[in-house]
Design a protein around this motif. Structure first.
Motif, PDB file in Angstrom:
ATOM      1  N   PHE A   1      38.898  18.405 -50.907  1.00 41.22           N
ATOM      2  CA  PHE A   1      37.880  19.291 -51.484  1.00 41.22           C
ATOM      3  C   PHE A   1      37.541  20.418 -50.516  1.00 41.22           C
ATOM      4  CE2 PHE A   1      37.196  15.146 -53.493  1.00 41.22           C
ATOM      5  CZ  PHE A   1      37.389  15.503 -54.816  1.00 41.22           C
ATOM      6  N   ILE A   2      37.442  20.098 -49.232  1.00 40.38           N
ATOM      7  CA  ILE A   2      37.159  21.110 -48.215  1.00 40.38           C
ATOM      8  C   ILE A   2      38.309  22.105 -48.138  1.00 40.38           C
ATOM      9  CG2 ILE A   2      36.885  21.471 -45.721  1.00 40.38           C
ATOM     10  CD1 ILE A   2      35.311  18.803 -45.686  1.00 40.38           C
ATOM     11  N   TYR A   3      39.529  21.597 -48.118  1.00 32.16           N
ATOM     12  CA  TYR A   3      40.718  22.456 -48.056  1.00 32.16           C
ATOM     13  C   TYR A   3      40.749  23.434 -49.232  1.00 32.16           C
ATOM     14  CZ  TYR A   3      45.630  23.739 -48.577  1.00 32.16           C
ATOM     15  OH  TYR A   3      46.801  24.436 -48.752  1.00 32.16           O
ATOM     16  N   GLU A   4      40.602  22.922 -50.439  1.00 35.41           N
ATOM     17  CA  GLU A   4      40.664  23.774 -51.626  1.00 35.41           C
ATOM     18  C   GLU A   4      39.520  24.783 -51.659  1.00 35.41           C
ATOM     19  OE1 GLU A   4      40.884  21.183 -55.026  1.00 35.41           O
ATOM     20  OE2 GLU A   4      42.852  20.420 -54.431  1.00 35.41           O
ATOM     21  N   MET A   5      38.333  24.363 -51.251  1.00 31.26           N
ATOM     22  CA  MET A   5      37.177  25.262 -51.259  1.00 31.26           C
ATOM     23  C   MET A   5      37.409  26.445 -50.318  1.00 31.26           C
ATOM     24  SD  MET A   5      33.185  24.474 -50.378  1.00 31.26           S
ATOM     25  CE  MET A   5      33.531  23.938 -48.729  1.00 31.26           C
ATOM     26  N   ILE A   6      37.950  26.189 -49.138  1.00 24.62           N
ATOM     27  CA  ILE A   6      38.182  27.267 -48.169  1.00 24.62           C
ATOM     28  C   ILE A   6      39.292  28.193 -48.651  1.00 24.62           C
ATOM     29  CG2 ILE A   6      39.002  27.791 -45.837  1.00 24.62           C
ATOM     30  CD1 ILE A   6      37.603  25.158 -44.968  1.00 24.62           C
ATOM     31  N   VAL A   7      40.398  27.634 -49.084  1.00 21.07           N
ATOM     32  CA  VAL A   7      41.533  28.463 -49.518  1.00 21.07           C
ATOM     33  C   VAL A   7      41.141  29.344 -50.703  1.00 21.07           C
ATOM     34  CG1 VAL A   7      43.847  28.389 -50.518  1.00 21.07           C
ATOM     35  CG2 VAL A   7      43.291  26.921 -48.583  1.00 21.07           C
ATOM     36  N   LEU A   8      40.355  28.807 -51.623  1.00 20.56           N
ATOM     37  CA  LEU A   8      39.935  29.589 -52.783  1.00 20.56           C
ATOM     38  C   LEU A   8      38.835  30.596 -52.450  1.00 20.56           C
ATOM     39  CD1 LEU A   8      39.996  26.832 -55.537  1.00 20.56           C
ATOM     40  CD2 LEU A   8      41.646  28.681 -55.189  1.00 20.56           C
ATOM     41  N   ALA A   9      38.152  30.433 -51.320  1.00 16.71           N
ATOM     42  CA  ALA A   9      37.089  31.370 -50.933  1.00 16.71           C
ATOM     43  C   ALA A   9      37.655  32.653 -50.331  1.00 16.71           C
ATOM     44  CB  ALA A   9      36.141  30.709 -49.949  1.00 16.71           C
ATOM     45  N   VAL A  10      38.886  32.607 -49.845  1.00 20.47           N
ATOM     46  CA  VAL A  10      39.510  33.806 -49.267  1.00 20.47           C
ATOM     47  C   VAL A  10      39.993  34.690 -50.412  1.00 20.47           C
ATOM     48  CG1 VAL A  10      41.371  34.648 -47.786  1.00 20.47           C
ATOM     49  CG2 VAL A  10      40.180  32.545 -47.203  1.00 20.47           C
ATOM     50  N   PRO A  11      39.644  35.982 -50.395  1.00 24.14           N
ATOM     51  CA  PRO A  11      40.044  36.860 -51.505  1.00 24.14           C
ATOM     52  C   PRO A  11      41.558  36.977 -51.640  1.00 24.14           C
ATOM     53  CG  PRO A  11      38.634  38.025 -49.918  1.00 24.14           C
ATOM     54  CD  PRO A  11      38.890  36.672 -49.377  1.00 24.14           C
ATOM     55  N   ASN A  12      42.015  37.190 -52.882  1.00 28.76           N
ATOM     56  CA  ASN A  12      43.447  37.377 -53.127  1.00 28.76           C
ATOM     57  C   ASN A  12      43.953  38.643 -52.461  1.00 28.76           C
ATOM     58  OD1 ASN A  12      43.694  35.072 -54.642  1.00 28.76           O
ATOM     59  ND2 ASN A  12      43.345  36.111 -56.583  1.00 28.76           N
ATOM     60  N   LYS A  13      43.190  39.725 -52.589  1.00 27.78           N
ATOM     61  CA  LYS A  13      43.559  40.979 -51.939  1.00 27.78           C
ATOM     62  C   LYS A  13      42.701  41.118 -50.692  1.00 27.78           C
ATOM     63  CE  LYS A  13      44.434  45.797 -52.539  1.00 27.78           C
ATOM     64  NZ  LYS A  13      44.667  46.877 -53.440  1.00 27.78           N
ATOM     65  N   ARG A  14      43.362  41.124 -49.560  1.00 23.29           N
ATOM     66  CA  ARG A  14      42.666  41.174 -48.276  1.00 23.29           C
ATOM     67  C   ARG A  14      42.777  42.589 -47.710  1.00 23.29           C
ATOM     68  NH1 ARG A  14      46.332  36.172 -46.690  1.00 23.29           N
ATOM     69  NH2 ARG A  14      45.464  34.709 -48.168  1.00 23.29           N
ATOM     70  N   VAL A  15      41.641  43.235 -47.577  1.00 22.15           N
ATOM     71  CA  VAL A  15      41.622  44.609 -47.084  1.00 22.15           C
ATOM     72  C   VAL A  15      40.715  44.687 -45.858  1.00 22.15           C
ATOM     73  CG1 VAL A  15      41.169  47.014 -47.654  1.00 22.15           C
ATOM     74  CG2 VAL A  15      42.010  45.468 -49.420  1.00 22.15           C
ATOM     75  N   HIS A  16      41.261  45.184 -44.782  1.00 21.28           N
ATOM     76  CA  HIS A  16      40.528  45.338 -43.519  1.00 21.28           C
ATOM     77  C   HIS A  16      39.300  46.216 -43.756  1.00 21.28           C
ATOM     78  CE1 HIS A  16      39.704  46.167 -39.335  1.00 21.28           C
ATOM     79  NE2 HIS A  16      40.695  45.389 -38.952  1.00 21.28           N
ATOM     80  N   PRO A  17      38.143  45.851 -43.201  1.00 18.99           N
ATOM     81  CA  PRO A  17      36.928  46.662 -43.398  1.00 18.99           C
ATOM     82  C   PRO A  17      37.088  48.111 -42.948  1.00 18.99           C
ATOM     83  CG  PRO A  17      36.385  44.569 -42.353  1.00 18.99           C
ATOM     84  CD  PRO A  17      37.868  44.645 -42.429  1.00 18.99           C
ATOM     85  N   GLN A  18      37.883  48.364 -41.913  1.00 23.85           N
ATOM     86  CA  GLN A  18      38.092  49.736 -41.446  1.00 23.85           C
ATOM     87  C   GLN A  18      38.955  50.539 -42.415  1.00 23.85           C
ATOM     88  OE1 GLN A  18      39.558  49.358 -37.425  1.00 23.85           O
ATOM     89  NE2 GLN A  18      37.487  49.323 -36.585  1.00 23.85           N
ATOM     90  N   VAL A  19      39.784  49.872 -43.201  1.00 22.85           N
ATOM     91  CA  VAL A  19      40.539  50.575 -44.239  1.00 22.85           C
ATOM     92  C   VAL A  19      39.578  51.005 -45.336  1.00 22.85           C
ATOM     93  CG1 VAL A  19      42.283  50.321 -46.054  1.00 22.85           C
ATOM     94  CG2 VAL A  19      42.724  49.400 -43.780  1.00 22.85           C
ATOM     95  N   LEU A  20      38.642  50.128 -45.674  1.00 22.85           N
ATOM     96  CA  LEU A  20      37.671  50.437 -46.722  1.00 22.85           C
ATOM     97  C   LEU A  20      36.762  51.597 -46.347  1.00 22.85           C
ATOM     98  CD1 LEU A  20      36.662  46.842 -47.847  1.00 22.85           C
ATOM     99  CD2 LEU A  20      38.104  48.459 -49.074  1.00 22.85           C
ATOM    100  N   ASP A  21      36.324  51.647 -45.080  1.00 26.26           N
ATOM    101  CA  ASP A  21      35.424  52.740 -44.702  1.00 26.26           C
ATOM    102  C   ASP A  21      36.169  53.962 -44.154  1.00 26.26           C
ATOM    103  OD1 ASP A  21      36.031  52.144 -42.042  1.00 26.26           O
ATOM    104  OD2 ASP A  21      34.129  51.145 -41.640  1.00 26.26           O
ATOM    105  N   GLY A  22      37.499  53.894 -44.083  1.00 29.32           N
ATOM    106  CA  GLY A  22      38.300  55.059 -43.698  1.00 29.32           C
ATOM    107  C   GLY A  22      38.395  55.322 -42.215  1.00 29.32           C
TER     108      GLY A  22
END
Length: 178
Positions: free
Chosen positions: A117-138
């Motif tokens: 349950f812990i394993y599945e909860m963590i893996v599913l909490a990570v977003p499918n599309k991972r974008v670095h915060p510095q990419v988002l703010d330019g």
């Protein structure tokens, strides 16, 4: 798995009421599942276990970070995750985990593992599309982003003109209505 013994909860010896279990998850936990998508991980799990006479109520709360590569730039960054998973454990004639909110354990069981349950909860909490915060703010400067910008297709806006024959047909429809 032998290394997952710490995630077994021997509920037979517990008194009725609230119990708190805490776990610190790192990459050694994920290695037991042959899961190597995270460069580094540090997640705290708090499990509130409420034992009642006929069932158990579990509430998992996860918070921490996993170090993952950005899908845009390829740079690694710490992705913050928070997640919550409620679970009800009941007893029945045989094991049944078909319902994601209710786990049924056989009557003769005296402990069960919360590792899956812990394993599945963590893996599913990570977003499918991972974008670095510095990419988002330019603010990120990287070779991959520069190349993407260079190869970006420039779209020019064109003024849309219509064929005058179609305009005449449209006029016929509006004239007919009046």
């Amino acid at each position: 798995m032998k290394d997952l013994k710490q995630f077994n909860i021997p509920f037979v010896g517990l008194k009725e009421g609230r119990h708190l279990f805490e776990y610190n998850i790192d990459n050694t936990f994920f290695a037991l599942y042959n899961f190597d998508e995270y460069e580094n991980s540090n997640i705290n799990i708090e499990l509130e276990f409420v034992k009642k006479s006929t069932l158990f109520e579990l509430n998992f709360v996860a918070s921490g970070t996993v170090n993952v590569p950005c899908d845009v730039s390829g740079e690694f960054y710490d992705q913050e995750i928070t997640s919550e998973l409620p679970l009800v454990v009941k007893f029945g004639p045989e094991y049944n985990d078909e319902n994601e909110d209710i786990l049924i354990l056989p009557h003769e069981v005296y402990q069960f593992s919360v590792a899956q349950f812990i394993y599945e909860m963590i893996v599913l909490a990570v977003p499918n599309k991972r974008v670095h915060p510095q990419v988002l703010d330019g603010t990120m400067e990287s070779e991959a982003l520069n190349k993407l910008e260079e190869l970006e297709i420039k779209v020019e806006k064109t003024v849309e003109t219509t064929d005058p024959r179609w305009d005449k047909l449209k006029n016929l429809i509006t004239e007919k209505k009046t």
